[in-house]
Enzyme design. Structure first.
Site, PDB file in Angstrom:
ATOM      1  N   ARG A 175     -28.258  13.735 -22.144  1.00 23.52           N
ATOM      2  CA  ARG A 175     -28.662  14.881 -22.963  1.00 23.52           C
ATOM      3  C   ARG A 175     -29.934  14.639 -23.763  1.00 23.52           C
TER       4      ARG A 175
ATOM      5  N   GLY B  99     -13.072  11.246 -29.815  1.00 24.60           N
ATOM      6  CA  GLY B  99     -14.051  11.016 -28.745  1.00 24.60           C
ATOM      7  C   GLY B  99     -13.941   9.588 -28.211  1.00 24.60           C
ATOM      8  N   GLY B 100     -12.730   9.042 -28.240  1.00 23.24           N
ATOM      9  CA  GLY B 100     -12.543   7.644 -27.817  1.00 23.24           C
ATOM     10  C   GLY B 100     -12.390   7.467 -26.313  1.00 23.24           C
TER      11      GLY B 100
ATOM     12  N   TYR C  46     -31.355   9.334 -38.107  1.00 20.24           N
ATOM     13  CA  TYR C  46     -32.122  10.484 -38.611  1.00 20.24           C
ATOM     14  C   TYR C  46     -31.315  11.316 -39.619  1.00 20.24           C
TER      15      TYR C  46
ATOM     16  N   ARG D  80     -12.639  20.581 -33.117  1.00 14.12           N
ATOM     17  CA  ARG D  80     -13.006  21.842 -33.790  1.00 14.12           C
ATOM     18  C   ARG D  80     -11.785  22.657 -34.195  1.00 14.12           C
TER      19      ARG D  80
ATOM     20  N   LYS E 153     -25.026  15.779 -39.161  1.00 13.97           N
ATOM     21  CA  LYS E 153     -24.825  14.369 -39.520  1.00 13.97           C
ATOM     22  C   LYS E 153     -25.170  14.144 -40.997  1.00 13.97           C
TER      23      LYS E 153
ATOM     24  N   ARG F  62     -11.657  16.317 -25.387  1.00 17.67           N
ATOM     25  CA  ARG F  62     -11.295  17.608 -24.781  1.00 17.67           C
ATOM     26  C   ARG F  62     -10.795  17.444 -23.348  1.00 17.67           C
TER      27      ARG F  62
ATOM     28  N   LEU G 260     -19.465   5.075 -26.927  1.00 16.03           N
ATOM     29  CA  LEU G 260     -19.280   4.148 -28.052  1.00 16.03           C
ATOM     30  C   LEU G 260     -17.862   4.222 -28.615  1.00 16.03           C
TER      31      LEU G 260
HETATM   32  C1  HXC Z   1     -30.199  24.551 -25.863  1.00 13.08           C
HETATM   33  C2  HXC Z   1     -27.929  24.517 -25.498  1.00 13.08           C
HETATM   34  C3  HXC Z   1     -28.047  23.332 -24.730  1.00 13.08           C
HETATM   35  C4  HXC Z   1     -29.355  22.790 -24.561  1.00 13.08           C
HETATM   36  C5  HXC Z   1     -25.960  23.893 -24.789  1.00 13.08           C
HETATM   37  N1  HXC Z   1     -26.623  24.806 -25.500  1.00 13.08           N
HETATM   38  N2  HXC Z   1     -26.803  22.974 -24.319  1.00 13.08           N
HETATM   39  N3  HXC Z   1     -28.982  25.108 -26.053  1.00 13.08           N
HETATM   40  N4  HXC Z   1     -30.400  23.435 -25.147  1.00 13.08           N
HETATM   41  N5  HXC Z   1     -29.553  21.661 -23.871  1.00 13.08           N
HETATM   42  C6  HXC Z   1     -26.050  25.995 -26.140  1.00 13.08           C
HETATM   43  C7  HXC Z   1     -25.483  26.947 -25.098  1.00 13.08           C
HETATM   44  O1  HXC Z   1     -26.489  27.762 -24.524  1.00 13.08           O
HETATM   45  C8  HXC Z   1     -24.485  27.749 -25.924  1.00 13.08           C
HETATM   46  O2  HXC Z   1     -25.104  28.738 -26.690  1.00 13.08           O
HETATM   47  C9  HXC Z   1     -23.959  26.711 -26.897  1.00 13.08           C
HETATM   48  O3  HXC Z   1     -24.930  25.662 -26.944  1.00 13.08           O
HETATM   49  C10 HXC Z   1     -22.638  26.123 -26.459  1.00 13.08           C
HETATM   50  O4  HXC Z   1     -22.791  25.605 -25.158  1.00 13.08           O
HETATM   51  P1  HXC Z   1     -21.533  25.310 -24.209  1.00 13.08           P
HETATM   52  O5  HXC Z   1     -22.038  24.610 -23.010  1.00 13.08           O
HETATM   53  O6  HXC Z   1     -20.728  26.545 -24.016  1.00 13.08           O
HETATM   54  O7  HXC Z   1     -20.668  24.342 -25.188  1.00 13.08           O
HETATM   55  P2  HXC Z   1     -19.548  23.295 -24.884  1.00 13.08           P
HETATM   56  O8  HXC Z   1     -19.009  23.440 -23.476  1.00 13.08           O
HETATM   57  O9  HXC Z   1     -18.605  23.364 -26.023  1.00 13.08           O
HETATM   58  O10 HXC Z   1     -20.344  21.891 -24.890  1.00 13.08           O
HETATM   59  C11 HXC Z   1     -20.815  21.337 -26.069  1.00 13.08           C
HETATM   60  C12 HXC Z   1     -22.176  20.667 -25.896  1.00 13.08           C
HETATM   61  C13 HXC Z   1     -22.159  19.637 -24.729  1.00 13.08           C
HETATM   62  C14 HXC Z   1     -22.478  19.974 -27.238  1.00 13.08           C
HETATM   63  C15 HXC Z   1     -23.231  21.703 -25.632  1.00 13.08           C
HETATM   64  O11 HXC Z   1     -23.424  19.007 -24.621  1.00 13.08           O
HETATM   65  C16 HXC Z   1     -21.111  18.577 -24.900  1.00 13.08           C
HETATM   66  O12 HXC Z   1     -19.996  18.745 -24.465  1.00 13.08           O
HETATM   67  N6  HXC Z   1     -21.453  17.441 -25.594  1.00 13.08           N
HETATM   68  C17 HXC Z   1     -20.480  16.368 -25.938  1.00 13.08           C
HETATM   69  C18 HXC Z   1     -21.045  14.977 -25.802  1.00 13.08           C
HETATM   70  C19 HXC Z   1     -22.420  14.709 -26.398  1.00 13.08           C
HETATM   71  O13 HXC Z   1     -23.154  15.654 -26.708  1.00 13.08           O
HETATM   72  N7  HXC Z   1     -22.758  13.441 -26.491  1.00 13.08           N
HETATM   73  C20 HXC Z   1     -24.025  12.988 -27.069  1.00 13.08           C
HETATM   74  C21 HXC Z   1     -23.842  12.448 -28.428  1.00 13.08           C
HETATM   75  S1  HXC Z   1     -25.222  11.465 -28.779  1.00 13.08           S
HETATM   76  P3  HXC Z   1     -25.145  30.315 -26.202  1.00 13.08           P
HETATM   77  O14 HXC Z   1     -25.854  31.025 -27.289  1.00 13.08           O
HETATM   78  O15 HXC Z   1     -25.868  30.330 -24.892  1.00 13.08           O
HETATM   79  O16 HXC Z   1     -23.693  30.733 -26.059  1.00 13.08           O
HETATM   80  C22 HXC Z   1     -25.685  11.604 -30.367  1.00 13.08           C
HETATM   81  C23 HXC Z   1     -26.619  10.503 -30.835  1.00 13.08           C
HETATM   82  C24 HXC Z   1     -28.013  10.845 -31.060  1.00 13.08           C
HETATM   83  O17 HXC Z   1     -25.255  12.440 -31.083  1.00 13.08           O
HETATM   84  C25 HXC Z   1     -28.922   9.647 -31.111  1.00 13.08           C
HETATM   85  C26 HXC Z   1     -29.185   9.017 -29.777  1.00 13.08           C
HETATM   86  C27 HXC Z   1     -30.182   7.937 -29.809  1.00 13.08           C
HETATM   87  P1  NAP Z   2     -20.493  10.326 -25.701  1.00 16.17           P
HETATM   88  O1  NAP Z   2     -20.071   9.288 -24.721  1.00 16.17           O
HETATM   89  O2  NAP Z   2     -20.962  11.636 -25.172  1.00 16.17           O
HETATM   90  O3  NAP Z   2     -19.276  10.506 -26.685  1.00 16.17           O
HETATM   91  C1  NAP Z   2     -18.919  11.663 -27.297  1.00 16.17           C
HETATM   92  C2  NAP Z   2     -17.412  11.757 -27.216  1.00 16.17           C
HETATM   93  O4  NAP Z   2     -17.002  12.837 -28.041  1.00 16.17           O
HETATM   94  C3  NAP Z   2     -16.883  12.032 -25.823  1.00 16.17           C
HETATM   95  O5  NAP Z   2     -15.822  11.158 -25.513  1.00 16.17           O
HETATM   96  C4  NAP Z   2     -16.378  13.470 -25.869  1.00 16.17           C
HETATM   97  O6  NAP Z   2     -15.234  13.624 -25.051  1.00 16.17           O
HETATM   98  C5  NAP Z   2     -16.040  13.596 -27.351  1.00 16.17           C
HETATM   99  N1  NAP Z   2     -16.121  14.976 -27.827  1.00 16.17           N
HETATM  100  C6  NAP Z   2     -17.182  15.813 -27.785  1.00 16.17           C
HETATM  101  N2  NAP Z   2     -16.869  16.998 -28.298  1.00 16.17           N
HETATM  102  C7  NAP Z   2     -15.571  16.900 -28.710  1.00 16.17           C
HETATM  103  C8  NAP Z   2     -14.683  17.797 -29.321  1.00 16.17           C
HETATM  104  N3  NAP Z   2     -15.055  19.037 -29.628  1.00 16.17           N
HETATM  105  N4  NAP Z   2     -13.417  17.374 -29.595  1.00 16.17           N
HETATM  106  C9  NAP Z   2     -13.026  16.109 -29.279  1.00 16.17           C
HETATM  107  N5  NAP Z   2     -13.846  15.222 -28.697  1.00 16.17           N
HETATM  108  C10 NAP Z   2     -15.094  15.610 -28.410  1.00 16.17           C
HETATM  109  O7  NAP Z   2     -21.677   9.822 -26.668  1.00 16.17           O
HETATM  110  P2  NAP Z   2     -21.896   8.439 -27.467  1.00 16.17           P
HETATM  111  O8  NAP Z   2     -23.284   8.031 -27.247  1.00 16.17           O
HETATM  112  O9  NAP Z   2     -20.804   7.490 -27.170  1.00 16.17           O
HETATM  113  O10 NAP Z   2     -21.777   8.942 -28.978  1.00 16.17           O
HETATM  114  C11 NAP Z   2     -20.706   8.527 -29.817  1.00 16.17           C
HETATM  115  C12 NAP Z   2     -21.084   8.685 -31.270  1.00 16.17           C
HETATM  116  O11 NAP Z   2     -22.188   7.855 -31.592  1.00 16.17           O
HETATM  117  C13 NAP Z   2     -21.483  10.098 -31.673  1.00 16.17           C
HETATM  118  O12 NAP Z   2     -21.041  10.369 -32.978  1.00 16.17           O
HETATM  119  C14 NAP Z   2     -22.992  10.018 -31.661  1.00 16.17           C
HETATM  120  O13 NAP Z   2     -23.576  10.994 -32.484  1.00 16.17           O
HETATM  121  C15 NAP Z   2     -23.182   8.616 -32.209  1.00 16.17           C
HETATM  122  N6  NAP Z   2     -24.489   8.035 -31.927  1.00 16.17           N
HETATM  123  C16 NAP Z   2     -24.772   7.605 -30.670  1.00 16.17           C
HETATM  124  C17 NAP Z   2     -26.002   7.009 -30.434  1.00 16.17           C
HETATM  125  C18 NAP Z   2     -26.374   6.475 -29.087  1.00 16.17           C
HETATM  126  O14 NAP Z   2     -27.487   5.968 -28.931  1.00 16.17           O
HETATM  127  N7  NAP Z   2     -25.511   6.522 -28.087  1.00 16.17           N
HETATM  128  C19 NAP Z   2     -26.928   6.879 -31.473  1.00 16.17           C
HETATM  129  C20 NAP Z   2     -26.600   7.351 -32.745  1.00 16.17           C
HETATM  130  C21 NAP Z   2     -25.356   7.912 -32.956  1.00 16.17           C
HETATM  131  P3  NAP Z   2     -14.850  15.014 -24.324  1.00 16.17           P
HETATM  132  O15 NAP Z   2     -16.073  15.473 -23.606  1.00 16.17           O
HETATM  133  O16 NAP Z   2     -13.707  14.648 -23.440  1.00 16.17           O
HETATM  134  O17 NAP Z   2     -14.418  15.941 -25.401  1.00 16.17           O
END
Ligand code: HXC
Ligand code: NAP
Length: 278
Positions: free
Chosen positions: A198, A16-17, A146, A67, A161, A41, A21
Protein backbone atom coordinates in the site's frame (compact mmCIF):
# COMPACT_ATOMS: atom_id res chain seq x y z
CA UNK A 1 17.73 -10.04 29.49
CA UNK A 2 14.82 -12.29 28.50
CA UNK A 3 14.28 -15.71 29.95
CA UNK A 4 12.11 -18.35 28.30
CA UNK A 5 9.39 -17.62 30.83
CA UNK A 6 9.67 -13.80 30.94
CA UNK A 7 6.00 -13.53 29.90
CA UNK A 8 4.75 -16.74 31.54
CA UNK A 9 1.91 -15.22 33.53
CA UNK A 10 0.81 -12.92 30.72
CA UNK A 11 -2.14 -13.17 28.39
CA UNK A 12 -2.02 -10.56 25.64
CA UNK A 13 -4.47 -9.54 22.92
CA UNK A 14 -2.78 -8.38 19.72
CA UNK A 15 -5.24 -6.72 17.35
CA UNK A 16 -4.33 -7.40 13.73
CA UNK A 17 -2.17 -10.26 15.03
CA UNK A 18 -2.80 -12.45 11.98
CA UNK A 19 -0.12 -10.86 9.81
CA UNK A 20 2.86 -8.54 9.64
CA UNK A 21 4.27 -6.93 12.76
CA UNK A 22 1.29 -8.01 14.87
CA UNK A 23 1.99 -11.66 14.08
CA UNK A 24 5.71 -11.24 14.81
CA UNK A 25 4.93 -9.66 18.18
CA UNK A 26 2.36 -12.32 19.06
CA UNK A 27 4.87 -15.06 18.18
CA UNK A 28 7.50 -13.33 20.31
CA UNK A 29 5.14 -13.19 23.30
CA UNK A 30 4.33 -16.91 22.98
CA UNK A 31 8.03 -17.77 22.69
CA UNK A 32 8.50 -16.13 26.10
CA UNK A 33 5.69 -18.14 27.68
CA UNK A 34 2.66 -15.88 27.19
CA UNK A 35 -0.77 -16.87 25.99
CA UNK A 36 -2.01 -14.67 23.16
CA UNK A 37 -5.27 -13.73 21.54
CA UNK A 38 -5.15 -12.49 17.96
CA UNK A 39 -7.95 -10.85 16.02
CA UNK A 40 -8.56 -9.55 12.52
CA UNK A 41 -11.28 -9.34 9.90
CA UNK A 42 -10.10 -12.33 7.86
CA UNK A 43 -10.58 -15.69 9.61
CA UNK A 44 -8.51 -17.61 7.03
CA UNK A 45 -5.58 -15.29 7.64
CA UNK A 46 -5.84 -15.88 11.38
CA UNK A 47 -6.05 -19.66 10.99
CA UNK A 48 -3.07 -19.61 8.61
CA UNK A 49 -1.09 -17.64 11.19
CA UNK A 50 -1.43 -20.42 13.77
CA UNK A 51 1.24 -22.57 12.14
CA UNK A 52 3.86 -19.85 12.77
CA UNK A 53 3.62 -20.12 16.55
CA UNK A 54 6.06 -22.17 18.63
CA UNK A 55 3.04 -23.43 20.60
CA UNK A 56 -0.32 -22.88 18.83
CA UNK A 57 -2.18 -24.22 21.87
CA UNK A 58 -1.29 -20.95 23.60
CA UNK A 59 -3.11 -18.93 20.92
CA UNK A 60 -6.80 -18.15 20.57
CA UNK A 61 -8.20 -16.29 17.62
CA UNK A 62 -11.26 -14.18 16.98
CA UNK A 63 -12.64 -12.88 13.73
CA UNK A 64 -13.39 -9.37 14.89
CA UNK A 65 -13.35 -5.94 13.25
CA UNK A 66 -11.92 -3.42 15.71
CA UNK A 67 -14.31 -0.79 14.33
CA UNK A 68 -17.23 -2.69 15.88
CA UNK A 69 -17.42 -1.61 19.54
CA UNK A 70 -19.92 -4.32 20.52
CA UNK A 71 -18.00 -7.13 18.82
CA UNK A 72 -14.73 -6.03 20.44
CA UNK A 73 -16.51 -6.04 23.82
CA UNK A 74 -17.85 -9.56 23.27
CA UNK A 75 -14.40 -10.83 22.31
CA UNK A 76 -12.80 -9.33 25.41
CA UNK A 77 -15.55 -10.52 27.75
CA UNK A 78 -15.27 -14.06 26.40
CA UNK A 79 -11.53 -14.01 26.96
CA UNK A 80 -11.81 -12.50 30.45
CA UNK A 81 -14.37 -15.17 31.42
CA UNK A 82 -11.84 -17.83 30.47
CA UNK A 83 -8.85 -16.05 32.13
CA UNK A 84 -8.26 -12.29 32.43
CA UNK A 85 -6.02 -10.63 29.88
CA UNK A 86 -2.96 -8.83 31.23
CA UNK A 87 -2.02 -6.95 28.07
CA UNK A 88 -3.38 -5.34 24.93
CA UNK A 89 -1.40 -4.39 21.83
CA UNK A 90 -3.32 -2.01 19.57
CA UNK A 91 -1.65 -2.94 16.30
CA UNK A 92 -4.50 -3.22 13.75
CA UNK A 93 -4.31 -0.42 11.21
CA UNK A 94 -5.28 0.70 7.76
CA UNK A 95 -3.32 3.04 5.51
CA UNK A 96 -2.79 4.00 1.88
CA UNK A 97 -0.97 6.62 -0.15
CA UNK A 98 -3.22 9.29 -1.61
CA UNK A 99 -2.97 12.95 -2.57
CA UNK A 100 -5.17 14.64 0.02
CA UNK A 101 -7.22 16.48 -2.59
CA UNK A 102 -8.23 13.10 -4.05
CA UNK A 103 -9.37 11.58 -0.74
CA UNK A 104 -13.06 10.90 -0.28
CA UNK A 105 -14.71 11.49 3.09
CA UNK A 106 -15.17 7.74 3.37
CA UNK A 107 -11.49 7.13 2.62
CA UNK A 108 -10.54 9.44 5.49
CA UNK A 109 -13.18 7.94 7.77
CA UNK A 110 -12.16 4.35 7.04
CA UNK A 111 -8.61 4.88 8.27
CA UNK A 112 -9.61 6.95 11.30
CA UNK A 113 -12.24 4.32 12.20
CA UNK A 114 -9.72 1.47 12.16
CA UNK A 115 -6.78 3.25 13.76
CA UNK A 116 -8.26 5.72 16.24
CA UNK A 117 -11.74 4.32 16.98
CA UNK A 118 -10.42 0.74 16.82
CA UNK A 119 -7.77 1.58 19.40
CA UNK A 120 -10.34 3.32 21.59
CA UNK A 121 -12.77 0.39 21.31
CA UNK A 122 -10.26 -2.21 22.45
CA UNK A 123 -8.69 0.07 25.06
CA UNK A 124 -12.03 1.09 26.54
CA UNK A 125 -13.31 -2.47 26.99
CA UNK A 126 -9.94 -3.76 28.21
CA UNK A 127 -9.57 -0.93 30.75
CA UNK A 128 -13.12 -1.32 32.06
CA UNK A 129 -12.71 -5.08 32.49
CA UNK A 130 -9.44 -4.62 34.38
CA UNK A 131 -10.71 -1.78 36.56
CA UNK A 132 -13.93 -3.58 37.51
CA UNK A 133 -11.85 -6.54 38.72
CA UNK A 134 -9.11 -4.48 40.37
CA UNK A 135 -6.50 -5.96 38.03
CA UNK A 136 -3.32 -4.40 36.66
CA UNK A 137 -2.39 -4.43 32.99
CA UNK A 138 -0.39 -2.98 30.17
CA UNK A 139 -1.40 -1.39 26.87
CA UNK A 140 0.94 -0.91 23.95
CA UNK A 141 -0.11 1.25 21.00
CA UNK A 142 1.69 0.95 17.68
CA UNK A 143 1.98 4.43 16.17
CA UNK A 144 4.34 5.85 13.52
CA UNK A 145 7.26 8.27 13.40
CA UNK A 146 5.07 10.80 11.57
CA UNK A 147 2.75 10.92 14.58
CA UNK A 148 4.77 13.94 15.66
CA UNK A 149 5.70 15.57 12.35
CA UNK A 150 2.74 14.65 10.19
CA UNK A 151 3.39 13.42 6.65
CA UNK A 152 2.29 14.17 3.12
CA UNK A 153 0.08 11.61 1.34
CA UNK A 154 -0.96 9.69 4.48
CA UNK A 155 -3.09 12.37 6.14
CA UNK A 156 -5.80 10.02 7.50
CA UNK A 157 -3.21 7.79 9.13
CA UNK A 158 -1.20 10.75 10.43
CA UNK A 159 -4.31 12.28 12.03
CA UNK A 160 -5.44 8.97 13.52
CA UNK A 161 -2.03 7.99 14.87
CA UNK A 162 -1.62 11.45 16.44
CA UNK A 163 -4.91 10.76 18.22
CA UNK A 164 -3.65 7.39 19.39
CA UNK A 165 -0.53 9.06 20.75
CA UNK A 166 -2.70 11.54 22.66
CA UNK A 167 -4.69 8.59 24.03
CA UNK A 168 -1.41 6.97 25.13
CA UNK A 169 -0.15 9.91 27.17
CA UNK A 170 -3.60 10.88 28.50
CA UNK A 171 -4.46 7.40 29.73
CA UNK A 172 -0.99 6.69 31.05
CA UNK A 173 -1.72 9.34 33.65
CA UNK A 174 -5.41 8.64 34.19
CA UNK A 175 -5.06 4.86 34.54
CA UNK A 176 -1.48 4.79 35.82
CA UNK A 177 -2.84 5.34 39.31
CA UNK A 178 -4.91 2.16 38.86
CA UNK A 179 -1.91 0.06 37.82
CA UNK A 180 -2.50 0.17 34.06
CA UNK A 181 0.54 1.23 32.04
CA UNK A 182 0.05 2.72 28.57
CA UNK A 183 2.98 3.03 26.19
CA UNK A 184 3.62 3.26 22.46
CA UNK A 185 6.14 2.15 19.88
CA UNK A 186 6.80 4.28 16.79
CA UNK A 187 8.38 1.97 14.20
CA UNK A 188 10.32 3.30 11.24
CA UNK A 189 10.11 1.27 8.04
CA UNK A 190 9.75 -2.49 8.59
CA UNK A 191 8.94 -4.32 5.35
CA UNK A 192 5.65 -6.21 5.65
CA UNK A 193 3.37 -7.30 2.84
CA UNK A 194 0.49 -5.19 4.19
CA UNK A 195 2.47 -1.96 4.42
CA UNK A 196 4.63 -2.42 1.34
CA UNK A 197 1.80 -3.17 -1.09
CA UNK A 198 0.00 0.00 0.00
CA UNK A 199 2.87 2.37 0.68
CA UNK A 200 5.95 1.30 -1.31
CA UNK A 201 4.87 1.00 -4.96
CA UNK A 202 8.20 0.51 -6.85
CA UNK A 203 11.79 -0.74 -6.28
CA UNK A 204 13.16 2.77 -7.04
CA UNK A 205 10.89 4.24 -4.41
CA UNK A 206 12.04 1.55 -1.96
CA UNK A 207 15.70 2.46 -2.57
CA UNK A 208 15.08 6.15 -1.85
CA UNK A 209 13.12 5.16 1.23
CA UNK A 210 16.03 3.04 2.49
CA UNK A 211 18.53 5.87 1.94
CA UNK A 212 16.56 8.02 4.37
CA UNK A 213 17.65 5.71 7.18
CA UNK A 214 21.19 6.63 8.31
CA UNK A 215 21.85 2.97 9.12
CA UNK A 216 21.21 2.18 5.45
CA UNK A 217 18.65 -0.54 6.00
CA UNK A 218 15.08 -1.23 7.06
CA UNK A 219 14.09 -2.60 10.46
CA UNK A 220 14.19 -6.32 11.19
CA UNK A 221 11.12 -7.86 12.81
CA UNK A 222 13.08 -9.30 15.76
CA UNK A 223 14.25 -5.79 16.65
CA UNK A 224 10.68 -4.63 17.08
CA UNK A 225 9.68 -7.86 18.82
CA UNK A 226 12.42 -7.45 21.45
CA UNK A 227 11.18 -3.95 22.24
CA UNK A 228 7.54 -5.01 22.44
CA UNK A 229 8.39 -7.98 24.70
CA UNK A 230 10.38 -5.71 26.98
CA UNK A 231 7.62 -3.09 27.26
CA UNK A 232 4.95 -5.73 27.94
CA UNK A 233 7.06 -7.60 30.48
CA UNK A 234 7.71 -7.16 34.18
CA UNK A 235 11.11 -5.71 33.23
CA UNK A 236 9.34 -2.46 32.32
CA UNK A 237 6.93 -1.95 35.21
CA UNK A 238 7.89 1.72 35.76
CA UNK A 239 7.73 2.73 32.09
CA UNK A 240 4.45 4.51 31.51
CA UNK A 241 3.36 7.13 28.98
CA UNK A 242 6.46 6.60 26.86
CA UNK A 243 6.66 6.36 23.08
CA UNK A 244 9.78 4.52 21.98
CA UNK A 245 10.91 5.18 18.43
CA UNK A 246 12.65 2.32 16.64
CA UNK A 247 13.70 3.60 13.22
CA UNK A 248 17.49 3.45 12.85
CA UNK A 249 17.52 7.25 13.17
CA UNK A 250 15.29 7.93 10.14
CA UNK A 251 13.23 10.57 11.97
CA UNK A 252 16.30 12.78 12.37
CA UNK A 253 16.58 13.40 8.61
CA UNK A 254 15.59 17.05 9.05
CA UNK A 255 18.93 18.00 10.68
CA UNK A 256 20.09 21.05 8.72
CA UNK A 257 23.41 19.70 7.46
CA UNK A 258 22.36 16.05 7.12
CA UNK A 259 21.97 16.57 3.37
CA UNK A 260 25.73 16.84 2.82
CA UNK A 261 26.17 13.07 3.20
CA UNK A 262 24.09 12.72 0.00
CA UNK A 263 26.38 15.07 -1.99
CA UNK A 264 29.58 13.03 -2.24
CA UNK A 265 31.36 10.02 -0.73
CA UNK A 266 32.63 10.50 2.82
CA UNK A 267 36.40 10.68 1.99
CA UNK A 268 35.70 13.56 -0.46
CA UNK A 269 33.56 15.25 2.16
CA UNK A 270 36.35 15.00 4.70
CA UNK A 271 38.78 16.55 2.19
CA UNK A 272 36.38 19.38 1.48
CA UNK A 273 35.89 20.16 5.14
CA UNK A 274 39.64 19.95 5.83
CA UNK A 275 40.19 22.51 3.05
CA UNK A 276 37.81 24.90 4.80
CA UNK A 277 39.89 24.88 7.97
CA UNK A 278 41.69 28.21 8.49
C1 HXC B 1 -7.61 6.50 -2.03
C2 HXC B 1 -8.73 4.74 -1.06
C3 HXC B 1 -7.63 3.88 -1.29
C4 HXC B 1 -6.49 4.44 -1.94
C5 HXC B 1 -9.18 2.74 -0.31
N1 HXC B 1 -9.64 3.99 -0.45
N2 HXC B 1 -7.94 2.66 -0.80
N3 HXC B 1 -8.71 6.02 -1.42
N4 HXC B 1 -6.53 5.76 -2.29
N5 HXC B 1 -5.40 3.71 -2.18
C6 HXC B 1 -10.98 4.46 -0.07
C7 HXC B 1 -12.05 3.77 -0.88
O1 HXC B 1 -12.22 4.36 -2.16
C8 HXC B 1 -13.28 3.94 0.01
O2 HXC B 1 -13.83 5.21 -0.10
C9 HXC B 1 -12.68 3.83 1.40
O3 HXC B 1 -11.29 4.12 1.27
C10 HXC B 1 -12.84 2.45 1.99
O4 HXC B 1 -12.28 1.52 1.10
P1 HXC B 1 -12.64 -0.04 1.17
O5 HXC B 1 -11.74 -0.75 0.23
O6 HXC B 1 -14.11 -0.24 1.03
O7 HXC B 1 -12.28 -0.34 2.73
P2 HXC B 1 -11.95 -1.68 3.47
O8 HXC B 1 -12.30 -2.89 2.65
O9 HXC B 1 -12.52 -1.54 4.83
O10 HXC B 1 -10.33 -1.67 3.54
C11 HXC B 1 -9.65 -0.80 4.37
C12 HXC B 1 -8.38 -0.25 3.73
C13 HXC B 1 -7.46 -1.40 3.22
C14 HXC B 1 -7.67 0.56 4.83
C15 HXC B 1 -8.72 0.66 2.59
O11 HXC B 1 -6.27 -0.87 2.67
C16 HXC B 1 -7.09 -2.38 4.29
O12 HXC B 1 -7.79 -3.34 4.51
N6 HXC B 1 -5.96 -2.13 5.03
C17 HXC B 1 -5.55 -2.95 6.20
C18 HXC B 1 -4.06 -3.18 6.28
C19 HXC B 1 -3.15 -1.99 6.08
O13 HXC B 1 -3.59 -0.94 5.58
N7 HXC B 1 -1.89 -2.17 6.41
C20 HXC B 1 -0.87 -1.12 6.32
C21 HXC B 1 -0.54 -0.57 7.64
S1 HXC B 1 1.00 0.21 7.50
P3 HXC B 1 -15.15 5.51 -1.04
O14 HXC B 1 -15.43 6.95 -0.85
O15 HXC B 1 -14.76 5.15 -2.44
O16 HXC B 1 -16.25 4.61 -0.51
C22 HXC B 1 1.07 1.60 8.41
C23 HXC B 1 2.48 2.11 8.64
C24 HXC B 1 2.89 3.31 7.93
O17 HXC B 1 0.11 2.09 8.90
C25 HXC B 1 4.38 3.50 7.90
C26 HXC B 1 5.10 2.58 6.96
C27 HXC B 1 6.53 2.86 6.82
P1 NAP C 1 -0.35 -5.35 8.14
O1 NAP C 1 0.36 -6.65 7.99
O2 NAP C 1 -1.22 -4.89 7.02
O3 NAP C 1 -1.15 -5.45 9.49
C1 NAP C 1 -2.35 -4.86 9.74
C2 NAP C 1 -3.20 -5.88 10.47
O4 NAP C 1 -4.36 -5.22 10.94
C3 NAP C 1 -3.66 -7.03 9.60
O5 NAP C 1 -3.44 -8.26 10.25
C4 NAP C 1 -5.16 -6.80 9.41
O6 NAP C 1 -5.85 -8.04 9.35
C5 NAP C 1 -5.48 -6.02 10.67
N1 NAP C 1 -6.64 -5.14 10.51
C6 NAP C 1 -6.82 -4.15 9.60
N2 NAP C 1 -8.01 -3.59 9.75
C7 NAP C 1 -8.60 -4.22 10.80
C8 NAP C 1 -9.84 -4.08 11.44
N3 NAP C 1 -10.73 -3.17 11.03
N4 NAP C 1 -10.14 -4.90 12.48
C9 NAP C 1 -9.24 -5.84 12.90
N5 NAP C 1 -8.04 -6.00 12.32
C10 NAP C 1 -7.73 -5.21 11.29
O7 NAP C 1 0.66 -4.12 8.41
P2 NAP C 1 1.94 -3.98 9.38
O8 NAP C 1 3.00 -3.35 8.60
O9 NAP C 1 2.20 -5.25 10.08
O10 NAP C 1 1.40 -2.89 10.42
C11 NAP C 1 1.18 -3.21 11.79
C12 NAP C 1 1.19 -1.96 12.63
O11 NAP C 1 2.46 -1.32 12.57
C13 NAP C 1 0.17 -0.91 12.22
O12 NAP C 1 -0.33 -0.25 13.36
C14 NAP C 1 1.01 0.06 11.42
O13 NAP C 1 0.45 1.34 11.38
C15 NAP C 1 2.30 0.02 12.23
N6 NAP C 1 3.47 0.49 11.50
C16 NAP C 1 4.03 -0.30 10.54
C17 NAP C 1 5.17 0.14 9.90
C18 NAP C 1 5.86 -0.68 8.86
O14 NAP C 1 6.87 -0.23 8.32
N7 NAP C 1 5.41 -1.89 8.56
C19 NAP C 1 5.73 1.38 10.23
C20 NAP C 1 5.12 2.16 11.22
C21 NAP C 1 3.99 1.68 11.86
P3 NAP C 1 -7.22 -8.24 8.52
O15 NAP C 1 -6.96 -7.73 7.15
O16 NAP C 1 -7.46 -9.71 8.60
O17 NAP C 1 -8.27 -7.49 9.25
Amino acid sequence: MFKEDSLRDHKILVTGGGSGLGLYMARGFVALGARVVICGRDREKLEGALEHFADPTRVSLHQCDVRDYEAVGQMLEREFDEAPLTGLVNNAAGNFLAPTEDLTPNGFKTIVDIVLHGTFNATHHFGKLLLSRGLKGSILNIVTTYTETGSSFVIPSACAKAGVYAMTTSLAYEWGSQGIRVNAIAPGPFPTEGAWKRLVPTPEYEEVFKKRVPMGRFGRPEELVNLACFLMSDLATFINGECVTIDGGERLGGGQFNFVTQLMPRPKLKELMKGMKG
